[in-house]
Scaffold this motif. Sequence first.
Motif: not given
Length: 119
Positions: A109, A112-113, A116-117
Amino acid sequence: MGDITGRTTGGGSGSGTLHLPPVELPDPAGLSEEQVCGRTCVWCRGVLDNTTAFDLGARKVNAHGSGARWYPRCCRRPCGFQHIHQALLDHTQSCEQCADDLTRCTDGKALRTAMRTVR
């Protein structure tokens, strides 16, 4: 190589625990002061400001027998994207938890975060 992060106390209202992305970093002993302090990218030495930098979180390192902190940051593209993407691929290929349910793995997680950033 530098350490791989674990859990750290988060900041801000209601943040609880922040899980930093487990990305391998260069050994801080071989980096310049600007890289260790987060003024330049830990990989390409590009100059960073608050709009171009991705914060990789404060890290602990053993310095001359005592604990010290360093503050690595990287440029979002290409370095952040390249290294975080590779860490995500490596992690998901070897993590049973990610194979079963992507929402249950805190490392997956966090990666993946981070992806995206930096996009």
